[in-house]
Each structure stands twice: as C-alpha cells, then as structure tokens.
Design an enzyme around this catalytic site. Structure first.
Site, PDB file in Angstrom:
ATOM      1  N   ASN A   9       0.836  -1.207   0.000  1.00 15.70           N
ATOM      2  CA  ASN A   9       0.000   0.000   0.000  1.00 15.70           C
ATOM      3  C   ASN A   9       0.861   1.244   0.000  1.00 15.70           C
ATOM      4  OD1 ASN A   9      -2.540  -1.176   0.030  1.00 15.70           O
ATOM      5  ND2 ASN A   9      -2.630  -1.245   2.258  1.00 15.70           N
ATOM      6  N   LYS A  38       0.214  -4.455   5.287  1.00 18.58           N
ATOM      7  CA  LYS A  38       0.723  -5.492   6.185  1.00 18.58           C
ATOM      8  C   LYS A  38       1.679  -6.425   5.463  1.00 18.58           C
ATOM      9  CE  LYS A  38      -3.433  -5.359   8.969  1.00 18.58           C
ATOM     10  NZ  LYS A  38      -2.856  -4.764  10.195  1.00 18.58           N
ATOM     11  N   GLY A  39       1.367  -6.730   4.195  1.00 19.10           N
ATOM     12  CA  GLY A  39       2.221  -7.628   3.426  1.00 19.10           C
ATOM     13  C   GLY A  39       3.624  -7.065   3.277  1.00 19.10           C
ATOM     14  N   ALA A  40       3.713  -5.818   2.810  1.00 18.72           N
ATOM     15  CA  ALA A  40       5.022  -5.186   2.597  1.00 18.72           C
ATOM     16  C   ALA A  40       5.767  -5.052   3.925  1.00 18.72           C
ATOM     17  CB  ALA A  40       4.852  -3.826   1.936  1.00 18.72           C
ATOM     18  N   LEU A 211      -0.201 -10.646  22.389  1.00 20.24           N
ATOM     19  CA  LEU A 211      -1.025 -10.021  23.427  1.00 20.24           C
ATOM     20  C   LEU A 211      -0.545  -8.618  23.769  1.00 20.24           C
ATOM     21  CD1 LEU A 211      -1.071 -13.247  25.629  1.00 20.24           C
ATOM     22  CD2 LEU A 211      -2.991 -12.421  24.246  1.00 20.24           C
ATOM     23  N   GLY A 212      -0.061  -7.895  22.764  1.00 21.52           N
ATOM     24  CA  GLY A 212       0.395  -6.524  23.010  1.00 21.52           C
ATOM     25  C   GLY A 212       1.457  -6.496  24.085  1.00 21.52           C
ATOM     26  N   ASP A 242       3.396  -6.892  12.677  1.00 19.11           N
ATOM     27  CA  ASP A 242       4.140  -7.213  11.446  1.00 19.11           C
ATOM     28  C   ASP A 242       5.611  -7.482  11.764  1.00 19.11           C
ATOM     29  OD1 ASP A 242       1.820  -6.806   9.981  1.00 19.11           O
ATOM     30  OD2 ASP A 242       2.280  -4.704   9.558  1.00 19.11           O
ATOM     31  N   GLY A 277       5.896   5.388  13.308  1.00 22.72           N
ATOM     32  CA  GLY A 277       5.756   4.911  11.932  1.00 22.72           C
ATOM     33  C   GLY A 277       5.638   3.405  11.814  1.00 22.72           C
TER      34      GLY A 277
HETATM   35  P1  ADP Z   1      -0.804  -6.113  16.588  1.00 20.67           P
HETATM   36  O1  ADP Z   1       0.167  -5.025  16.275  1.00 20.67           O
HETATM   37  O2  ADP Z   1      -0.999  -7.047  15.442  1.00 20.67           O
HETATM   38  O3  ADP Z   1      -2.092  -5.646  17.197  1.00 20.67           O
HETATM   39  P2  ADP Z   1       0.174  -6.815  19.247  1.00 20.67           P
HETATM   40  O4  ADP Z   1      -0.356  -5.520  19.745  1.00 20.67           O
HETATM   41  O5  ADP Z   1      -0.250  -8.055  19.958  1.00 20.67           O
HETATM   42  O6  ADP Z   1      -0.098  -7.053  17.701  1.00 20.67           O
HETATM   43  O7  ADP Z   1       1.770  -6.717  19.295  1.00 20.67           O
HETATM   44  C1  ADP Z   1       2.613  -7.700  18.733  1.00 20.67           C
HETATM   45  C2  ADP Z   1       3.826  -7.920  19.638  1.00 20.67           C
HETATM   46  O8  ADP Z   1       4.528  -6.680  19.781  1.00 20.67           O
HETATM   47  C3  ADP Z   1       3.493  -8.342  21.065  1.00 20.67           C
HETATM   48  O9  ADP Z   1       3.393  -9.757  21.164  1.00 20.67           O
HETATM   49  C4  ADP Z   1       4.681  -7.794  21.855  1.00 20.67           C
HETATM   50  O10 ADP Z   1       5.759  -8.711  21.829  1.00 20.67           O
HETATM   51  C5  ADP Z   1       5.052  -6.538  21.075  1.00 20.67           C
HETATM   52  N1  ADP Z   1       4.459  -5.339  21.712  1.00 20.67           N
HETATM   53  C6  ADP Z   1       3.302  -4.722  21.382  1.00 20.67           C
HETATM   54  N2  ADP Z   1       3.048  -3.668  22.207  1.00 20.67           N
HETATM   55  C7  ADP Z   1       4.086  -3.623  23.070  1.00 20.67           C
HETATM   56  C8  ADP Z   1       4.439  -2.771  24.177  1.00 20.67           C
HETATM   57  N3  ADP Z   1       3.664  -1.747  24.569  1.00 20.67           N
HETATM   58  N4  ADP Z   1       5.611  -3.032  24.837  1.00 20.67           N
HETATM   59  C9  ADP Z   1       6.412  -4.057  24.468  1.00 20.67           C
HETATM   60  N5  ADP Z   1       6.147  -4.885  23.444  1.00 20.67           N
HETATM   61  C10 ADP Z   1       4.995  -4.694  22.754  1.00 20.67           C
END
Ligand code: ADP
Length: 294
Positions: A9, A38-40, A211-212, A242, A277
């Site tokens: 994109n 997401k692909g790129a 899980l973020g 990604d 970014g």
């Molecule tokens: P997406 O971007 O697809 O929503 P996630 O939010 O789950 O995916 O983030 C993907 C990975 O990035 C997580 O498993 C974690 O390892 C890392 N990550 C995301 N947010 C944080 C953060 N605030 N601090 C540290 N690592 C993070």
C-alpha cells in the site's frame, strides 16, 4: 525461502487540525507518502531479520519507486507484477492528538489471481514457507495451492473479516493472530475461552496469539509456550504485529527453537513500538542482537 503473498500500500498521511467534516474543504498542514500494507511490512521485517523473502503482489507501474524501496530493504520482488489498476492505498488523516481516520482502497492488491499463485509456487522447494495476510485477493488459492505443493503455510488473518471463516483453514500449519483477531475467529471474548477453542478445534496447526504489552503465547501440540513482552516506553504500536511475525518466522523457518524465535519476535517488536511509523520502525538484526545482549 519465505514466499509472502501480501499487500503493498501507499500511505498518504495528511496532518490536519481536525478530521474533515461533511461538505468541508480542509487544508492539510503536512503531507507524507509512505510505503505500507501489512504484506510489505512483513516482507521488510523478514528481510531485516535475515530471511530469504520473496514478495508476491501487485502495484501500478507509476509507483515503481515503492517496489524499489522493498528491493533496497532486501526483498526479492520478481513476483511483484505491474497492474493497470491503481496501487492499493490509504488516505490517512492524523490530528494533533495523534488520532487517525483512514480510507483504504485495495486496488492492485485485489488483482492477484489463482494463476499468479500457481506461477509463484512453481519454483519452490520443500523447505519453503508460504505466508499471507487478509489484504489481497485469492487467499483461498494461496492456502490451498501452497498446501498441495507441500509447503509450510503461515496465515495472519489481518485485518480480520467474516470471510476468513470460509477459507480452507485446514491447510494452515501456523496461525498468527492478535487478541482481536483471535476473539473474532473463535467467537469468544475471554482469553481462556479463546485458548480452549484453539486447543480443541485447531489442533491441526500451531497457533500464536500476540497479546500486546502482555507478550505472546504459542500453542504447539500439547505445549503452551509463553513469552513476556520486553518492558519499553511505547510511542507508536503501528506494525508491532508485522515486526513480530517477520522476526519470529525468519528464525522459526530456519529451525530455531520455538521459544528463542518467540523471544526474537518480542525483542524486535518491542524496539518497533519505541519508534514512530510503520516500515521505518522495524529494527535491523544488529539492533535486535544488541537489544537482547543487554
Ligand atoms: P498487533 O500489532 O498485530 O495488534 P500486538 O499488539 O499483539 O499485535 O503486538 C505484537 C507484539 O509486539 C506483542 O506480542 C509484543 O511482543 C510486542 N508489543 C506490542 N506492544 C508492546 C508494548 N507496549 N511493549 C512491548 N512490546 C509490545
């Protein structure tokens, strides 16, 4: 090699004082064009992690400079064809508080056909992986034909849509989802319920749930592997997933132990969230090694 059937994109990013209102003509205070999709992003993360990555996709010939950007990052783009359809693009308004509003046009990303997939899979070997997301056409063909070619199949159903449930999901070897995608795919809200569904109904494949800032879980046979996220000051989580996928799969596809591969994915994505970014926030292998040596 990893063959990534993925979107390319062009992100048109406009700084605005407020989102444009119906009937309003609004002057933007700053404008930037960036490579996205997401692909790129995943191809760039794979290449920066050291993987041999072939991107299969489509872009309008006027936008060849974006293909050059991918090539410079180390992505093999011989499978990126020129389309007469406008390139996939996003019109992104960003307000001073950092909120965004996005119009997305799939464009050339939607011109991938079963024929494109067949041709791209002709020259592969049994150790190759196929990766795809949910931003291009013919995903069912990618999953099915990759499986028929006896390649390993990794699927990241992002952005999630109801149509994902009708895909030949039994062809997948590795599913990678974030919590939102996991919830939509299993029709469950609580993580425990989501895990139960994956364990009972998805035992044919390995499942990774990111899980973020809580890290990541991988269901692998009867094992559940958990890795905590690294503690960092996050400024922009765009492309965290990604980056994780690129770094994890680069390691895992070359037989790195699953836990080590998850740790590399978490380290790379932790660095990415400390930077603004998308593609430009993805770290190099050296940066990840240095981060892990600390
Ligand atoms: P997406 O971007 O697809 O929503 P996630 O939010 O789950 O995916 O983030 C993907 C990975 O990035 C997580 O498993 C974690 O390892 C890392 N990550 C995301 N947010 C944080 C953060 N605030 N601090 C540290 N690592 C993070």
């Amino acid at each position: 090699a990893i063959i990534n059937f993925g979107s390319i994109n062009i992100d048109h990013v406009y700084q605005v004082d407020h989102f444009v209102q119906p009937g309003e003509t609004l002057a933007s205070t700053h404008y930037q064009q960036l490579l996205g999709g997401k692909g790129a992003n995943q191809s760039i993360a794979l290449a920066q992690a050291g993987a041999d990555v072939r991107h299969v996709g489509s872009i309008h010939e006027n936008d060849a400079t974006f293909k050059q950007t991918l090539i410079k990052k180390g992505v093999d783009c011989r499978g990126v064809k020129c389309s007469e359809t406008p390139s996939g693009h996003a019109i992104i308004q960003v307000t001073p508080s950092g909120e965004n509003a996005i119009v997305l046009f799939g464009g050339a990303n939607q011109t991938i056909t079963a024929d494109t997939v067949n041709k791209a899979l002709l020259d592969t070997s049994s150790s190759d992986w196929v990766l795809t997301q949910n931003e291009t056409s013919s995903i069912a063909d990618v999953l099915r034909l990759a499986k028929e070619s006896q390649l390993k199949v990794a699927f990241n159903p992002a952005p999630m849509s109801e149509s994902v449930k009708a895909l030949p999901l039994d062809c997948i070897d590795l599913l990678i989802v974030n919590e939102t995608e996991a919830a939509a795919l299993t029709d469950k809200e609580e993580l425990d319920d989501i895990l139960t569904v994956f364990k009972e109904q998805w035992s044919h494949c390995e499942v990774i749930i990111t899980l973020g800032k809580a890290g990541v879980m991988m269901l692998r046979g009867n094992d559940t592997i958990e890795v905590e996220a690294f503690s960092v000051d996050a400024v922009d989580t765009t492309a965290a997933g990604d980056t994780f996928i690129g770094y994890f799969l680069s390691a895992y596809s070359t037989h790195t132990d699953a836990k080590r591969a998850l740790i590399r994915g978490c380290a790379a994505s932790a660095i990415a969230v400390t930077r603004e970014g998308a593609a430009q926030s993805i770290p190099t292998q050296k940066e990840v090694d240095r981060f892990l040596a600390k």
